[in-house]
Design a protein around this motif. Structure first.
Motif, mmCIF file in Angstrom:
data_model
loop_
_atom_site.group_PDB
_atom_site.id
_atom_site.type_symbol
_atom_site.label_atom_id
_atom_site.label_comp_id
_atom_site.label_asym_id
_atom_site.label_seq_id
_atom_site.Cartn_x
_atom_site.Cartn_y
_atom_site.Cartn_z
ATOM 1 N N LEU A 256 16.255 34.209 -31.182
ATOM 2 C CA LEU A 256 14.905 33.684 -32.018
ATOM 3 C C LEU A 256 15.380 32.205 -32.858
ATOM 4 O O LEU A 256 14.479 31.252 -32.762
ATOM 5 N N ARG A 257 16.559 32.563 -33.507
ATOM 6 C CA ARG A 257 16.872 31.241 -34.140
ATOM 7 C C ARG A 257 17.182 29.885 -33.232
ATOM 8 O O ARG A 257 16.911 28.679 -33.746
ATOM 9 N N LEU A 281 10.930 28.948 -37.488
ATOM 10 C CA LEU A 281 10.378 30.475 -37.465
ATOM 11 C C LEU A 281 9.171 30.640 -38.467
ATOM 12 O O LEU A 281 9.578 30.191 -39.532
ATOM 13 N N ALA A 507 8.060 31.709 -33.141
ATOM 14 C CA ALA A 507 8.397 30.494 -33.361
ATOM 15 C C ALA A 507 7.003 29.759 -33.973
ATOM 16 O O ALA A 507 6.003 30.242 -33.691
#
Length: 530
Positions: A256-257, A281, A507
């Motif tokens: 995700l990051r 995020l 995101a």
């Protein structure tokens, strides 16, 4: 006649920012409910209005466990993909008021013994076959089949007959009134009757939904492409969706990051503070929660057949510590299964059992025990293991030595269904987020007729059946819900611990994501901006 509501999906709701500090912020009940988005239109990139969706792109969703086709018709942690492939008859709004999906309107008979559905026309399955009333008949009968292991089988079984009026009008005749029929309609995926056996083996999933399944790579994930003939005009916006299995928490967080994934609901609570400091995020939470963490008790294993011993366990667990240390503060410590959005929720029920190891030891002593040795089954996933370890530590303080038994999610679900759990287990349950009667007639841990704890009580059965067949509003309904809650607390065959926060990590360029009340992912309106 029930009002014919617009079938346009609900608008995106306000994004709630979560505190980066260790304890997090308690967000349940703040208006982000289970069929609304947790991410706001206000998060659109600069110069780009969230009301101007962009077309195209591939959304990658990080999940921590694989799709299990054999559990297609049971609610489980592997249900996220349901609404991408399949539609349902209706969906709830924030107030549990049903809205149209493939049923456009409905009318109950005055005696509550039948309901007439008008069905959407012009809908086709992915293989081109038209959707008709026969598909609804099949869907109901399919859930009546015990092989499907559907938690809502009892509600489906209340449908005793069908009367077709052409291809797009259907009367469901009920053996008796039930107040959770729309729970069934939101839960029941309208799968293809001609390929259902292929569906439960993962060979072919043919639905009417916004995306077509292109691949299932066991252990790796799922791939979907846009359904160009979807019945909702100009939807979906996305070209494709990928589900990527990332079982390790650190790797999931990294995906995700770094932008490899744009959406996940599986980030452990104690990692969310890190996410909150990542500029690209967004975090949001759904008020209905993500079900509850609980300690299950096999009441046929001595001395757990003594409710005094079970009550001792309930007093001996520090719910607030689990909430803070394991879930990062995202959720609600609770001795009952009900989220704050449920009409069955009461503060007195939530706090009925608080952490009191002294009282727990006294109860064990009164039952003739100073030490117990018991196994505890749990899912071998990071967050679930942390919960099991917290329970192990707390119970040790009251003289209960626990041996952990990690297992995979599919095996645990099968043990849950077959009532083959050891003395103790810890998992999560759902079904408290919809009509309260559904929990006790549908969820495996609570089912009055056949629950995983093997708990039996004529009084419990009586009140559950009455609550199920009584109109869902009014003083009598409230009294029956309270009786069910009181029974759960007193008998302690299921010991609820924490209502988990349903936390969406996405995101900031992703908009329009929603979940239904059964955590089916709805991407009809989702798009990637920029």
């Amino acid at each position: 006649m029930t009002e014919l509501y617009s079938s346009t999906p609900t608008a995106l709701s306000r994004r709630t920012t979560l505190r980066a500090a260790g304890g997090g912020t308690l967000l349940l009940g703040l208006g982000l409910t289970g069929c609304r988005s947790a991410v706001s239109e206000a998060e659109a990139p600069a110069g780009k209005a969230a009301t101007e969706p962009e077309r195209g792109g591939t959304l990658t969703v990080a999940i921590n466990s694989d799709f299990t086709p054999s559990l297609l018709f049971a609610q489980s942690g592997q249900s996220l993909q349901q609404r991408l492939i399949y539609n349902t008859l209706t969906r709830y709004d924030d107030q549990l008021k049903p809205q149209p999906e493939l049923a456009t309107s409905w009318e109950y008979a005055k005696d509550g013994r039948s309901i007439t559905l008008k069905l959407r026309t012009g809908v086709t399955y992915h293989d081109g076959r038209p959707f008709t009333a026969d598909d609804v008949i099949f869907a109901v009968k399919n859930l009546q089949n015990p092989v499907r292991a559907s938690q809502l089988r009892a509600t489906a079984a209340a449908v005793a007959g069908f009367e077709k009026h052409g291809d797009h009008e259907l009367v469901l005749k009920l053996a008796h009134p039930v107040n959770n029929l729309f729970d069934l309609f939101e839960f029941m995926i309208l799968t293809d009757r001609n390929s259902v056996e292929d569906a439960v083996t993962g060979k072919k999933l043919n639905g009417t939904g916004p995306f077509k399944l292109t691949k299932w790579s066991p252990g790796a994930g799922l791939g979907f492409i846009r359904n160009e003939k979807y019945w909702q005009p100009d939807r979906p916006y996305l070209d494709a969706v990928e589900f990527r299995v990332v079982p390790q928490a650190d790797a999931l967080l990294s995906s995700l990051r770094t932008g490899q994934s744009q959406l996940s609901f599986d980030v452990p609570g104690n990692n969310l503070a890190t996410v909150a400091t990542t500029p690209d995020l967004a975090l949001g939470e759904y008020a209905t929660g993500a079900g509850a963490l609980y300690l299950g008790v096999n009441t046929t294993v001595a001395p757990l057949n003594d409710k005094t011993v079970r009550q001792a366990l309930a007093w001996g667990i520090d719910r607030e510590r689990i909430l803070k240390q394991v879930l990062g503060g995202h959720g609600l410590a609770s001795a009952t299964p009900w989220p704050k959005s449920s009409p069955a929720f009461t503060e007195a029920g939530r706090t009925h059992y608080t952490y009191d190891p002294g009282k727990a030891r006294e109860l064990l002593k009164s039952a003739g025990h100073s030490r117990l040795d018991l196994p505890l089954l749990h899912l071998g996933l990071p967050g679930d293991t942390a919960v099991a370890e917290a329970i192990q530590y707390d119970l040790k303080q009251i003289g209960v030595q626990v041996t952990l038994q990690p297992t995979d999610p599919a095996t645990a679900q099968k043990k849950l269904i077959s009532q083959s759990m050891p003395a103790l287990w810890t998992m999560g349950h759902g079904f408290a987020q919809v009509q309260p009667s559904t929990l006790a007639v549908s969820a495996y841990p609570f089912n009055e007729a056949k629950n995983t704890s093997k708990f039996r009580s004529a009084a419990y059965t009586k009140v559950v059946r009455e609550a199920w067949t009584t109109p869902a509003t009014g003083a009598r309904a409230n009294a029956l819900r309270q009786q069910i809650t009181d029974t759960l607390l007193d008998e302690a065959f299921i010991i609820d611990l924490v209502i988990r926060g349903s936390v969406q990590v996405s995101a900031k360029k992703l908009h329009g994501v929603t979940l239904n009340k059964f955590a089916y992912l709805n991407l009809d309106d989702a798009y990637l901006a920029g």
